[in-house]
Structures are given as structure tokens and as C-alpha cells.
Enzyme design. Structure first.
Site, mmCIF file in Angstrom:
data_model
loop_
_atom_site.group_PDB
_atom_site.id
_atom_site.type_symbol
_atom_site.label_atom_id
_atom_site.label_comp_id
_atom_site.label_asym_id
_atom_site.label_seq_id
_atom_site.Cartn_x
_atom_site.Cartn_y
_atom_site.Cartn_z
ATOM 1 N N CYS A 1 0.842 -1.187 0.012
ATOM 2 C CA CYS A 1 0.078 0.029 0.019
ATOM 3 C C CYS A 1 0.913 1.258 -0.173
ATOM 4 O O CYS A 1 1.456 1.429 -1.115
ATOM 5 C CB CYS A 1 -0.910 -0.085 1.244
ATOM 6 S SG CYS A 1 -2.481 1.206 0.985
ATOM 7 N N HIS B 1 -3.755 -4.912 0.021
ATOM 8 C CA HIS B 1 -3.317 -5.346 1.197
ATOM 9 C C HIS B 1 -3.230 -7.042 1.205
ATOM 10 O O HIS B 1 -4.455 -7.491 1.485
ATOM 11 C CB HIS B 1 -4.071 -4.858 2.390
ATOM 12 C CG HIS B 1 -4.052 -3.460 2.753
ATOM 13 N ND1 HIS B 1 -2.752 -3.045 3.644
ATOM 14 C CD2 HIS B 1 -4.446 -2.432 2.167
ATOM 15 C CE1 HIS B 1 -2.898 -1.768 3.645
ATOM 16 N NE2 HIS B 1 -3.876 -1.282 2.821
ATOM 17 N N GLU C 1 -2.197 -8.806 3.359
ATOM 18 C CA GLU C 1 -2.476 -9.454 4.906
ATOM 19 C C GLU C 1 -3.931 -9.372 5.205
ATOM 20 O O GLU C 1 -4.416 -9.780 6.160
ATOM 21 C CB GLU C 1 -1.722 -8.496 5.846
ATOM 22 C CG GLU C 1 -1.900 -7.205 6.009
ATOM 23 C CD GLU C 1 -1.800 -6.228 5.143
ATOM 24 O OE1 GLU C 1 -2.145 -4.907 5.174
ATOM 25 O OE2 GLU C 1 -1.371 -6.441 3.933
#
Length: 196
Positions: free
Chosen positions: A77, A178, A180
Site C-alpha cells: 500500500c 493489502h 495481509e
């Protein structure tokens, strides 16, 4: 394998750490340059604002240090945006790893909202990060600025306009989304990065 997450004044470090733990990886979260240099893989996460973050990176000498890393580095990001040459967010010079600029989304229609927030598919998968990835898998985005498609684009998506969802050059990899926070698909991307 030693994995280090760069600690600086940006958010989402904890969610990156949790994602790594789910894969059985104990990462070191640090701003210690010697520890980062000794790591096998480095993750440069970020949720924040480009101008303030670049100021912090310059004051700490991390701006020069990150560019000199030779092991695989994954920017996420804001981390990806800071790896570019320049950002319209604060009109700030960035690290210049990728010779491309970061632009602000300019909605053309009322229903086009900024920030781009939510799930989207990605295509043109030109990196080992996307090994085993299919076009119909979704990843999670939250951003108001984008990187145009360029020679460094490793994956792209479309929201308001086509843009780079991921970049790759030498040992530097980056995702605008993202991983994650992208469920099983994102976990696979992180795993692929760890296997580079």
C-alpha cells in the site's frame, strides 16, 4: 528464514505480523538497520500519508537504506507508493526505486467514490508473487492515490481507470492492495514472496 518488517510511523504493521504468524513465520518488527540488512526477506508496510512518512524516513536515514537492500523487499500500500519517484499526496519526492509517479484518483462520475475501498480482481499477473493465482480471485484495496500502468507493473486492476495493483523491479516487489487483509488469496501472495 529471517523475515523483518520495517517499523516506522505507519499503520498496519500488526496485521502484517498476524498474517505472517498464520503462515508459521515469526517476523522481527524493527527499525534497526543491521537487523534489516541481515534479514532474508524485508516487508515495507504502510497505511498513512506520503509527505509525513517520507519526512520521517529521511530524518532516520531509512530513505537511502531501503534503496540499498539486496534481498527481496515487499512494499504494501503506502509502502508501494513510497517506492515510486514522486507522490501527488503532499507533492513529495519518494524513494525512486520505481521510476513512476503516484497520482490522485479523479472521479469522473458521481458513483465513483474515493478512496477506492473494497475487493477487486487483478489481471496481467507478471510476477512470481502471483504463482497459482487465478484471474477471478479478489484482493482488498484501501487507497486514494494510484500508480499508473508502466513497465514496472506486475499486476493491474481497474477502478475509475486502469492502474498498477503490483509493481516489480529487481529485488523490489510491491502491492497496492493489502495481501495481509485479502484472505486466502493474500496469504498465497505472502507465501510466494517468502519463497522467492
Amino acid at each position: 528464514m529471517k523475515v523483518a518488517v520495517i517499523k516506522y510511523n505507519a499503520g498496519n504493521i500488526r496485521s502484517v505480523d498476524y498474517a505472517l504468524k498464520r503462515l508459521g513465520v515469526e517476523a522481527v518488527i524493527t527499525s534497526d538497520k543491521e537487523v534489516l540488512k541481515a534479514a532474508d526477506k524485508v516487508i515495507f508496510p504502510g497505511v498513512g500519508e506520503a509527505e509525513t512518512t517520507m519526512l520521517h524516513l529521511k530524518e532516520s536515514g531509512m530513505d537511502r537504506f531501503i534503496k540499498e537492500l539486496r534481498q527481496p523487499v515487499l512494499g504494501i500500500c503506502l509502502g508501494m507508493q513510497l517506492m515510486c519517484r514522486f507522490s501527488e499526496e503532499g507533492n513529495v519526492d519518494c524513494l525512486g526505486i520505481f521510476d513512476t509517479d503516484v497520482k490522485r484518483f479523479a472521479p469522473r462520475k458521481h458513483e465513483e467514490k474515493v478512496p477506492h475501498m473494497g475487493w477487486n480482481t487483478i489481471s496481467c499477473l507478471k510476477s512470481d508473487l502471483f504463482k497459482g493465482f487465478t484471474r477471478d480471485e479478489f484482493v482488498y484495496f484501501v487507497h486514494s492515490y494510484y500508480v499508473p500502468v508502466s513497465e514496472f507493473t506486475a499486476a493491474e486492476t481497474d477502478y475509475i481507470r486502469p492502474f498498477s495493483a503490483a509493481l516489480h523491479k529487481d529485488n523490489f516487489y510491491a502491492t497496492q492492495f493489502h495481501p495481509e487483509k485479502s484472505g486466502e488469496a493474500g496469504e498465497r501472495i505472502i507465501k510466494n514472496f517468502l519463497e522467492l
